[in-house]
Design a protein around this motif. Structure first.
Motif, PDB file in Angstrom:
ATOM      1  N   LYS A  21       0.847  -1.198   0.000  1.00  0.00           N
ATOM      2  CA  LYS A  21       0.000   0.000   0.000  1.00  0.00           C
ATOM      3  C   LYS A  21       0.883   1.249   0.000  1.00  0.00           C
ATOM      4  O   LYS A  21       1.778   1.371   0.833  1.00  0.00           O
ATOM      5  N   GLY A  22       0.612   2.148  -0.896  1.00  0.00           N
ATOM      6  CA  GLY A  22       1.369   3.390  -0.944  1.00  0.00           C
ATOM      7  C   GLY A  22       2.657   3.308  -1.740  1.00  0.00           C
ATOM      8  O   GLY A  22       3.276   4.330  -2.012  1.00  0.00           O
ATOM      9  N   SER A  23       3.029   2.131  -2.153  1.00  0.00           N
ATOM     10  CA  SER A  23       4.272   2.034  -2.927  1.00  0.00           C
ATOM     11  C   SER A  23       4.016   2.536  -4.340  1.00  0.00           C
ATOM     12  O   SER A  23       2.907   2.480  -4.851  1.00  0.00           O
ATOM     13  N   GLN A  24       5.097   2.988  -4.961  1.00  0.00           N
ATOM     14  CA  GLN A  24       4.930   3.624  -6.257  1.00  0.00           C
ATOM     15  C   GLN A  24       4.606   2.621  -7.345  1.00  0.00           C
ATOM     16  O   GLN A  24       3.808   2.879  -8.235  1.00  0.00           O
ATOM     17  N   ILE A  25       5.230   1.479  -7.258  1.00  0.00           N
ATOM     18  CA  ILE A  25       5.261   0.621  -8.430  1.00  0.00           C
ATOM     19  C   ILE A  25       4.517  -0.694  -8.222  1.00  0.00           C
ATOM     20  O   ILE A  25       4.339  -1.471  -9.155  1.00  0.00           O
TER      21      ILE A  25
ATOM     22  N   MET D   1      -4.901   8.400  -5.150  1.00  0.00           N
ATOM     23  CA  MET D   1      -4.104   7.298  -5.740  1.00  0.00           C
ATOM     24  C   MET D   1      -4.771   5.967  -5.374  1.00  0.00           C
ATOM     25  O   MET D   1      -5.219   5.763  -4.245  1.00  0.00           O
ATOM     26  N   TYR D   3      -4.395   1.808  -5.320  1.00  0.00           N
ATOM     27  CA  TYR D   3      -3.372   0.761  -5.295  1.00  0.00           C
ATOM     28  C   TYR D   3      -3.903  -0.621  -5.628  1.00  0.00           C
ATOM     29  O   TYR D   3      -3.207  -1.609  -5.460  1.00  0.00           O
ATOM     30  N   GLU D   5      -6.714  -2.113  -4.315  1.00  0.00           N
ATOM     31  CA  GLU D   5      -7.513  -2.820  -3.321  1.00  0.00           C
ATOM     32  C   GLU D   5      -8.950  -2.969  -3.797  1.00  0.00           C
ATOM     33  O   GLU D   5      -9.459  -2.166  -4.554  1.00  0.00           O
ATOM     34  N   ILE D 321      -0.873   5.394 -11.420  1.00  0.00           N
ATOM     35  CA  ILE D 321       0.556   5.227 -11.666  1.00  0.00           C
ATOM     36  C   ILE D 321       1.344   6.511 -11.418  1.00  0.00           C
ATOM     37  O   ILE D 321       2.567   6.531 -11.490  1.00  0.00           O
TER      38      ILE D 321
END
Ligand SMILES: NC(=O)c1ccc[n+]([C@@H]2O[C@H](COP(=O)([O-])OP(=O)(O)OC[C@H]3O[C@@H](n4cnc5c(N)ncnc54)[C@H](O)[C@@H]3O)[C@@H](O)[C@H]2O)c1
Ligand SMILES: NC(=O)c1ccc[n+]([C@@H]2O[C@H](COP(=O)([O-])OP(=O)(O)OC[C@H]3O[C@@H](n4cnc5c(N)ncnc54)[C@H](O)[C@@H]3O)[C@@H](O)[C@H]2O)c1
Ligand SMILES: NC(=O)c1ccc[n+]([C@@H]2O[C@H](COP(=O)([O-])OP(=O)(O)OC[C@H]3O[C@@H](n4cnc5c(N)ncnc54)[C@H](O)[C@@H]3O)[C@@H](O)[C@H]2O)c1
Ligand SMILES: NC(=O)c1ccc[n+]([C@@H]2O[C@H](COP(=O)([O-])OP(=O)(O)OC[C@H]3O[C@@H](n4cnc5c(N)ncnc54)[C@H](O)[C@@H]3O)[C@@H](O)[C@H]2O)c1
Lengths: 387, 387, 387, 387
Positions: A21-25, D1, D3, D5, D321
């Motif tokens: 969660k929250g990671s860029q990639i 953003m 992710y 989920e 992204i």
């Protein structure tokens, strides 16, 4: 044209390390992998924080007991399951790639690893050897290479349409880190810490992307020597650079330039590659990922478009929506993940795939290039023989 | 806004050396000079071939007896006339610039000289000294600098809108000489002959243009050291280069890049300059000479347009047609020639003009830069301290 | 390629009515006319305010006694001089064009008149007849038509490269009058006063420009019927419109659209024409006046560039600086004025020129089109047969 | 953003009617629906040819016995299963939409229907009523509306940044059907057969797309009357048009234009919408789906970019992204399908969603607009009051 049919008989059982969660990639890995029946996400060690990782895994419909606190536990536990994972993607900060990739290979898994594969050519060669020994696929996510017109560029060059290649001008130059954003952003913080990021920042973080595009387009050209001038405009980033220019000389007499930068204020779409031959040039820019200009000297510039019948068949295979419609970065990654899946599947059946994809050697080449650049830069931007 | 009124009391009596029929650059000199009552073309030694020169002069309404076979005759004969020429423009191949400029100054004329002013800094310093001694104006036709948004860029930077400058990325890179066109074209032939062209081809021929733009925009930045890698992709051009990359380090810690090239197939509009500061960037591209992008990090990119009220007053003065209408290279040159005329006129009246224009020192700086680049390149693309 | 040689033996003695200090369009007339030895400015009635006009004339190096208080005086006095004017350009507000053009023709002068030539087809026909009777040239300054790639478009179409023409999509749509700027600007004030501006605002002021481009490109197509919907978004402009859409049906089955607008906020370069045939399209946009796209269905879009050898010879004749360099609106106007001069000169010698230029019939056609549009609009945007 | 989920607790059991192998639009439905755990593809009647449909379904990992020969069988059989489908997407030729949607609603299913929803407003109203009665969601795939900057446009307008709206200029104009490609292509053949395609071709096929964008951006504006001129340049298409221009008058005094075309040779990216207010304009073009220009009169044009922090929060929610990376049409569709899923899920729980999405009324509005256009066109392009 591709209509979404399965390319392999059964989806590959797949896990992620990192990409939480929250990671860029992380999301683009999942989105690309899980598309089109290539991979099933069945396990994960998604986060440095186990609790957050488990919570997140549940949001991704991963069974709670397959949301692991760390990759070691995951590899160990999954190895014991009948339906254990067959492949793992690694989307953690750079400093962990080597050890996780190595552990994954030793655990008998296929791997998709984020770039950089590792920090030194020594490590890279160890991974190349290990992958060969274990007979496993290691894919590296140079995602832009999946854009379909990159393949068209490769074909045009292979057919000799550009003539002898003279100049390769590359850049990946954005402005998002013009100030010390790392002071407040975890996901930038590690990027400028040599222990986690490795010996370079922008050279590895962005410069290796267009470099890999050049390798796809120009598979036969080898770097002979290079020089690199790098700066840390945000002082606290020292010794890691936030700007660099690399000049390369190739064995066939061509030259190459790579501008790597993260302080290029305002630049939104900073990746470009222009290949110049004696007769014509081609140019690709990530702001228009569906287009390729093809410029024959003394003829009108031509704009080639993804999906059009005049392209090479191999550049049309992965068309998903027809010409004139914008595909984006997700399709580029999906194309790569589809090739990874097919390569893994073929490997398991003792076969090989014909098409190119960014494999362990591509990963190693990126590491080698950064290493040479850093060596040059650290010697005061002197020329070094490429090794 | 400019409506065409005279800027000086009486047009300056003016002649040309070179710039004859078929020459690349002669017409734009005349068109720019003769516009708006600044200069009257009254004499000329237009061509290396006296007969062709005379024929051409007559087509330009120059009195037959003031169409001279060569510049020496012209300077001598005109000096004897009451209504003799007051200024001369030199648009001959490079190798003649030094001697003709020197002769013109000695003949008491103001001069507009094509770039390069000469071949060596020694010569350049001689001309700087001579111009001072003779108290005459020497203008150099870095024509692109006359585009109005270049002045806007200068103002934005002066006001600190970009913050501390970090990177200056320049290029002038076209494709018209991708093959040995000089075999058949007189006006390219001399460009690759060191005796006539001087110690470099593209560095001087095109690279000095964006370099001068950077000098206008960044009057206070000084180069500390540079390195230059150059190639002759068309072999017969050796030792003169048709491609070069120069990396510069400035005294304030900034870096600069100049890509100079004439083998960039298909490139139609190859001149660009991007100045990157810690807060924002500006970019100008000769394909859109009426626009300047102004890119503050984390704000939408802004496209500034020539003629709009939000520009600096000094960037609006030379507007001739209003915003939204394309002015082109001829207006840029006209702007310069208008400044040359005013500078000459002021000089004759013992006064000075306030505005900048490419003067003898700008010409000398171009020569110095090429000299340093060539020195670096000839040492195997090693760094040289700028001198 | 054009090097600036004279096209006619002696410059034409020339005057202006209007186009004074501060006027929008006066300077480009002078700049275009006086370029390249075509016209000598020797007299003028530059301003509605005689004193201001005389002051301005002096700034233009016009003899004080040939700076006249009004056009009647000028025509009368000049007629008595041996060296009297031979041609006059009219750059006054619309409402005066008819009477001044008529007076000029009666005074035996060639005329260059701003658009609109007059207000009604009746007047237009009178001028057409008078010009014929007096055997004089009347040029109309549809200046954009002088851009060289417009000629290329004409040639491509004539050669059948587009196939049968189906659709002509035009627009001239800017935003500079989004609010009632006329409250404070003299040069906009008259534009929305029907007595001075005529029966329309934007239809005539901007719409006729791309319409004329279509006439150049498609000389054989005739409008059969049209409908026009117009609005006055700034209410005080009523009955004159600040926005209009016209749909036209041509006799060959094609359709045309013209969007005329001055309230298109933010639009800087609002003029475009796209001609669509059964095989291909061409498009020209005034933001890129040196380019023309040529788009064959199922082939890559081609960008044709001014000055390149692949263009038609007639599209190359007026190249002044070579391909890759931006020419602008001043060159377009210079090209027209050069044709006007040659037409006048030929006329005086009892000859005709071969090339096209916007002549009295083009001027009349613009008037006719506006008349038909207004008639339709005033009937509630109903179709009217074109007459 | 975002992710990845889950947005709803469990994926919705989902089937498709149509969208089989080789169909133009089937893949994007599946790709968008199956992304991010929103829908599970568990059944299908994918093809008019049952055998081909079953083969294809198997390639999509659908159980063979849930690959049905036709939608009636599917609805009947699935209704009997515990784990039967909950929603169906209809991607068949136009002529079948009404009956299949009706059947699906009657079978208690949520529906995603391709545009046009049906052929007549009468039918549309029947479906609106039925959906209400059955308390089911009907989504319509105006896919472009899912691009994130469309939401930004809506917000800018809602905040009054443009001032009072005056003009809405729309187009969807491509060239792929410049000749009678339908002679050889099944998927084009039905499009020009009124029995299958309905009363129009390009108006419905492409024109309704930007029309819906305008409805999203301008939810309060209502059409008062319109006129439409349509042509069949490929004669065999009669009575269906391959080109049309519609002019609309809105109740607030604004005007709108829609150019619908499939014979616009060479046009690759033909969809645009420009909304012009009294203070500013915004423009979106599908060639740059991640950008929106925001043009305040007398200020520099601003280019807004997807993913940047200066956008409205609601325009950032679906960023997957980060800014600077190209998302494409698949993300736009994914965004819609995600909203469809959430709306269905909320509906099943007796709740409502807050956000907009193209629902049954949007579908009905498209049908109504086409009906009005056709009526106008068939009366000789006369104005008709909108009803
Ligand atoms: N291919 C590309 O275009 C591209 C783009 C961006 C990032 N990357 C690469 O992807 C990698 C990740 O970058 P990012 O920007 O997503 O970083 P990030 O900091 O945004 O995310 C890193 C993630 O990894 C998790 N993590 C960290 N250490 C872990 C560990 N030991 N075990 C499990 N999880 C761990 C973190 O909790 C977080 O979720 C980097 O190597 C980076 O270079 C590649
Ligand atoms: N400022 C710019 O943007 C720009 C652009 C092009 C060329 N140039 C410079 O302009 C100069 C001329 O270049 P060009 O491309 O027009 O060259 P060219 O070869 O096309 O023309 C040269 C002209 O000079 C004449 N000439 C040669 N020697 C002469 C002599 N001794 N006396 C009188 N006339 C003589 C020739 O007859 C010819 O008319 C060069 O120095 C070049 O670097 C500058
Ligand atoms: N061809 C084009 O692209 C183009 C562009 C702009 C304007 N125009 C046309 O040019 C004409 C002038 O427009 P403008 O924008 O320059 O107007 P303006 O109001 O800016 O200038 C008009 C000039 O005419 C002078 N004038 C007015 N009445 C006069 C008279 N009776 N005698 C002498 N001088 C008089 C005024 O003093 C002023 O100098 C108009 O017809 C307009 O439609 C054409
Ligand atoms: N939203 C958009 O942007 C967009 C774009 C393209 C098409 N469309 C719409 O999508 C629909 C399908 O268009 P397409 O271009 O994919 O058409 P297509 O002709 O390419 O494909 C139609 C598919 O439906 C199948 N089919 C036909 N009749 C059927 C039936 N009775 N039962 C089951 N399957 C049947 C065919 O076998 C085929 O697989 C049309 O209504 C069209 O307007 C929308």
């Amino acid at each position: 044209m591709y209509y979404g049919e399965k390319k392999i008989e059964k989806p590959i059982r797949w896990a992620m390390v990192g990409g939480g969660k929250g990671s860029q990639i992380g999301y683009i890995h999942r989105s690309a992998a899980m598309r089109d029946f290539n991979f099933d996400l069945v396990a994960g060690a998604f986060d440095i924080d186990p609790e957050r990782g488990r919570e997140f895994g549940k949001q991704l419909h991963v069974d709670e007991d397959r949301c692991y606190p760390d990759y070691k536990t995951m590899f160990a536990k999954e190895a014991k399951r009948q339906d254990g994972i067959q492949a793992v993607s690694i989307a953690t900060p750079n400093g962990t790639h080597f050890e996780i990739t190595k552990a994954a290979l030793l655990a008998g898994l296929h791997v998709v690893c984020e770039k950089p594969l590792c920090f030194t050519t020594e490590e890279a060669e160890e991974l190349e050897a290990l992958a060969a020994k274990q007979n496993k696929i290691v894919g590296v996510t140079y995602g832009y290479a999946g854009h379909q017109v990159i393949e068209e560029a490769r074909q045009l060059i292979a057919e000799g349409k550009l003539g002898k290649i003279r100049i390769v001008n590359m850049q990946f130059s954005h402005g998002f880190h013009n100030v010390a954003v790392e002071k407040n952003t975890a996901s930038t913080k590690w990027r400028v810490d040599p222990k986690v990021a490795g010996p370079s920042y922008v050279l590895g973080d962005v410069g290796t992307h267009p470099l890999y595009l050049s390798e796809v387009m120009l598979p036969d050209m080898k770097i002979k020597r290079l020089m690199c001038s790098r700066q840390s405009f945000v002082e606290s980033r020292k010794p890691l650079e936030d700007n660099a220019m690399t000049i390369m000389e190739y064995d066939n007499g061509a030259v190459g330039y790579v501008w790597s930068c993260c302080v290029n204020c305002g630049s939104m779409h900073g990746q470009k590659i222009r290949v110049i031959g004696e007769k014509a040039s081609i140019e690709w820019w990530d702001e228009h990922p569906n287009q390729l200009t093809y410029e024959v000297q003394n003829e009108p510039v031509r704009v080639l478009e993804r999906g059009m019948g005049y392209l090479a068949p191999s550049a049309l295979e992965e068309d998903r929506i027809g010409a004139g419609h914008p595909e984006g970065l997700f399709e580029a990654w999906s194309n790569l993940y589809s090739r990874f899946a097919q390569a893994m599947d073929a490997c398991d059946r003792g076969e090989h795939v014909e098409f190119w994809y960014p494999n362990v050697h591509a990963g190693a080449e990126g590491v080698r290039w950064v290493e040479n650049c850093v060596q040059s830069a650290d010697q005061g931007a002197q020329w070094v023989d490429y090794k």
